[in-house]
Design an enzyme around this catalytic site. Structure first.
Site, short mmCIF file in Angstrom:
data_model
loop_
_atom_site.label_atom_id
_atom_site.label_comp_id
_atom_site.label_asym_id
_atom_site.label_seq_id
_atom_site.Cartn_x
_atom_site.Cartn_y
_atom_site.Cartn_z
N GLU A 1 14.65 -4.83 -23.11
CA GLU A 1 13.95 -3.44 -23.23
C GLU A 1 14.19 -2.61 -24.37
O GLU A 1 14.41 -1.36 -24.26
CB GLU A 1 14.03 -2.54 -21.96
CG GLU A 1 15.58 -2.18 -21.79
CD GLU A 1 16.32 -3.20 -20.96
OE1 GLU A 1 17.56 -2.69 -20.17
OE2 GLU A 1 16.12 -4.39 -21.16
N HIS B 1 7.89 -5.07 -16.63
CA HIS B 1 9.27 -4.89 -16.40
C HIS B 1 9.92 -4.00 -17.31
O HIS B 1 10.58 -2.89 -17.31
CB HIS B 1 9.98 -6.21 -15.90
CG HIS B 1 11.63 -5.59 -15.53
ND1 HIS B 1 12.11 -5.66 -14.25
CD2 HIS B 1 12.66 -5.91 -16.25
CE1 HIS B 1 13.24 -5.32 -14.51
NE2 HIS B 1 13.62 -5.42 -15.55
N GLU B 2 9.76 -4.53 -18.58
CA GLU B 2 10.11 -4.11 -19.93
C GLU B 2 9.70 -2.62 -20.05
O GLU B 2 10.46 -1.90 -20.61
CB GLU B 2 10.07 -4.93 -20.89
CG GLU B 2 10.64 -6.47 -20.78
CD GLU B 2 12.22 -6.41 -20.18
OE1 GLU B 2 13.02 -5.47 -20.51
OE2 GLU B 2 12.68 -7.05 -19.51
N HIS C 1 11.19 0.09 -18.07
CA HIS C 1 12.61 0.31 -18.77
C HIS C 1 12.51 1.46 -19.51
O HIS C 1 13.58 2.10 -19.78
CB HIS C 1 13.33 -0.80 -19.29
CG HIS C 1 14.24 -1.75 -18.52
ND1 HIS C 1 15.07 -1.14 -17.75
CD2 HIS C 1 14.27 -2.85 -18.24
CE1 HIS C 1 16.08 -2.16 -16.96
NE2 HIS C 1 15.42 -3.35 -17.45
N GLU D 1 18.13 -1.52 -13.01
CA GLU D 1 17.19 -2.64 -12.86
C GLU D 1 16.48 -2.37 -11.33
O GLU D 1 15.42 -2.74 -11.21
CB GLU D 1 18.25 -4.01 -12.78
CG GLU D 1 18.90 -4.14 -14.14
CD GLU D 1 17.70 -4.49 -15.31
OE1 GLU D 1 16.47 -4.44 -14.93
OE2 GLU D 1 18.02 -4.53 -16.27
N ASP E 1 28.57 -9.91 -18.55
CA ASP E 1 27.96 -11.19 -18.68
C ASP E 1 27.95 -12.13 -17.36
O ASP E 1 27.16 -12.90 -16.91
CB ASP E 1 28.30 -11.93 -20.05
CG ASP E 1 27.80 -11.23 -21.20
OD1 ASP E 1 26.95 -10.34 -21.06
OD2 ASP E 1 28.40 -11.33 -22.29
N TYR F 1 18.89 -6.21 -9.52
CA TYR F 1 17.55 -6.25 -9.55
C TYR F 1 16.91 -6.10 -8.16
O TYR F 1 16.17 -5.20 -7.73
CB TYR F 1 17.06 -7.24 -10.28
CG TYR F 1 17.16 -7.72 -11.79
CD1 TYR F 1 16.43 -7.24 -12.61
CD2 TYR F 1 18.51 -7.89 -12.16
CE1 TYR F 1 16.35 -7.46 -14.14
CE2 TYR F 1 18.73 -8.08 -13.44
CZ TYR F 1 17.90 -7.77 -14.40
OH TYR F 1 18.12 -7.91 -15.79
#
Length: 585
Positions: A241, A265-266, A269, A288, A345, A353
């Protein structure tokens, strides 16, 4: 476009006036000089941390007065292995003629590209000038501010960018390549190599409709431009995003518009994540969970409430799979995990989410429905716009907004939702209208004996949408592996090998490998390596690795392709396959 010539000149107002020592985050940067307001400044690099890099400690050459403006100039080079940057050879691009660079700074990789305060708690504006060979184009997560010939080299062009809206470091982004663009709306262009640009323009033609729908739900879009850039296949995520320039995986170019929820979704954001940001990565669910909620509200407005419910059911299954992968007692399945000494990560999954969405949906039901709860989400965005927040601040505002329903909110088991591993304490009862056909077909395949496989035909799936076909395959993946005879018959009657939709193909190939269909192994490994989206690549490699006969083949193919992978993808797949990662990249 030269990995050895980065320079950063951040203008900063130091908040404290009693100390000269200031610290910036770096990772594998070669710092050669630091000045403050033009004067040489002493600097040292501290001890290197395994994933956080090395602190750059700068001693200012003068005392500060309160509010004094200081320009600190750091001259440095990035390492070829910088974790934020992927340098592609011409052979790794679609056009095969020019090199390509793209960045991916989330969660804490910006420090390998720019010395900075690399935390989502800090927000800043930025201005940039990028010099590239004139046959290439540079774009950034900012508004384009013109271009001009490089006065120091007639073979290069300088592109200028400005980002006037404060944002965290993980949203700094740069791409350089043989890019073209097409206008897809009054405030949107799509960018990619010329081989994909027209297909991308078609695929994302509903962008303005989504933007307007999001504005109706969440308030004005403050970032000005909303462009989409389709990256080369090694991009590790479905989307990213970055403000003004959403990054998108080429796996979205399926030609059937079924994957537009990634762009929804993006777009979402732009409000939840970019405008209101989690203060630390422990609170990632604030980014998220709210974004998934808003994304599905966009789907509700553009499709139907039944469609939103259907997508929520799919999300619950994704959450179940993540919990099963981590283990139901793994603290990384907490909604608010303890991230002390945990590389973000390694913690990445669908938990923030989908567990986040499940909590918001549960609260929606308690508070009075989607319109009522969306009113809270919009108010929350307005309240905390341009800042970074914690779960506690969000919760306090929830109680303030719904002050007449505090007795209901007090009955929520907040500890079970926030700080307990595994699945949520409450399972929502979603409308199954669109899922019923998928559930029924799944049950037929699971219960049918080998002698009755002739009862299936192509008619079974003719009326199913792409979303429903994805759901059907997802349901089968939750069952015990089908007998080999069943998946062979499924291919015979449904011709699933011919589907280009990446979400369908990914699930189908996993299903085949689980059933030990050897013919599917080369196709699974091909999909795992011809694109680098971690959502697809990691499970496909793991599925083949778990097929004992092909374990060594999975490792061999990974080793042969790892140099072309994004560093984050390469490291995580290496861990999945128990391959020595060697020196961290």
């Amino acid at each position: 476009f030269d990995r050895s010539s980065w320079r950063v000149i951040p203008g900063t107002r130091w908040r404290k006036c009693s100390q000269r020592l200031r610290t910036l985050d770096t990772k594998d940067l070669k710092v050669s000089k630091v000045t403050a307001n033009g004067q040489a400044a002493k600097f040292t690099l501290g001890l290197k941390h395994s994933f956080m890099g090395t602190p750059l400690e700068i001693t200012l050459p003068f005392d500060l007065s309160r509010g004094q403006h200081v320009i600190v100039e750091v001259t440095y080079e990035t390492a070829p292995s910088a974790s934020a940057l992927q340098w592609l050879t011409p052979e790794q691009t679609a056009g095969k003629k020019h090199p390509y660079l793209f960045s991916q700074c989330q969660a804490n990789h910006c420090r390998s590209m720019v010395p900075c305060q690399d935390t989502p708690a800090m927000k800043h504006t930025y201005y940039a000038q990028v010099s590239v060979p004139k046959e290439l184009v540079a774009v950034m997560s900012a508004v384009r501010d013109g271009q001009e010939p490089d006065p120091q080299d007639s073979s290069r062009i300088i592109y200028r960018f400005r980002q006037p809206v404060p944002m965290p470091s993980y949203l700094i982004a740069i791409v350089v390549g043989a890019l073209e663009s097409r206008e897809i709306g009054p405030r949107s262009r799509v960018w990619s190599e010329k081989e994909f640009v027209d297909k991308a323009a078609f695929e994302f033609s509903e962008t303005e409709t989504m933007l307007k729908t999001a504005e109706d739900l969440a308030g004005p879009y403050v970032w000005g431009q909303y462009d989409i850039l389709v990256l080369p296949p090694s991009f590790p995520y479905g989307g990213m995003e970055n403000p003004c320039l959403t990054f998108a995986t080429p796996t979205l170019l399926a030609g059937d518009r079924s994957l537009s929820n990634v762009i929804a979704h993006e777009i979402s954001h732009s409000w939840t994540g970019n405008l209101v940001t989690n203060k630390t990565w422990e609170h990632f669910w604030l980014n998220e969970g709210h974004t998934v909620y808003l994304e599905r509200m966009i789907g509700r407005s553009m499709e139907s409430e039944q469609f939103r419910q259907f997508k929520a059911m799919g999300g619950w299954k994704d959450l179940q799979e993540s919990v099963n992968t981590f283990g139901a007692n793994n603290p990384l399945t907490n909604l608010v995990p303890n991230m002390s000494e945990v590389d973000p990560d390694d913690a990445f999954s669908s938990v923030p989410y989908e567990k986040g969405f499940a909590l918001l949906y549960h609260l929606e039901e308690l508070m009075g429905g989607p319109e009522v709860f969306m009113g809270f989400v919009k108010s929350y965005i307005q309240m905390f716009a341009y800042s970074s927040v914690t779960t506690e601040e969000w919760k306090n505002y929830l109680f303030t907004y719904f002050k007449d329903k505090v007795d209901v909110l007090n009955k929520v088991d907040w500890n079970a939702w926030m700080h307990t591993p595994g699945m949520p304490p409450v399972k929502p009862q979603y409308d199954t209208t669109l899922a019923d056909a998928c559930i029924a077909l799944c049950k037929r395949w699971v219960k049918t004996k080998e002698g009755d496989l002739g009862n299936f035909s192509e008619v079974d799936v003719k009326t199913l949408s792409a979303h429903q076909l994805i759901e059907f395959l997802s349901l089968l993946l939750q069952e015990e592996p089908l007998p080999l005879s069943h998946v062979r018959q499924m291919q015979e009657v449904y011709q699933l090998n011919a589907f280009n939709n990446a979400e369908i193909r990914f699930r189908w190939l996993r299903l085949c490998v689980k059933s030990k269909w050897e013919d599917a192994v080369p196709m699974a490994l091909k999909m795992a390596t011809e694109q680098g989206r971690m959502k697809f690549t990691r499970p496909l490699f793991k599925e083949v690795y778990n097929f004992d006969k092909y374990r060594e083949e999975a490792v061999r193919v990974f080793i042969a392709h790892r140099a072309a992978m994004h560093p984050v993808t390469s490291n995580l797949v290496a861990k999945d396959l128990k391959v020595d990662t060697g020196k961290s990249t």
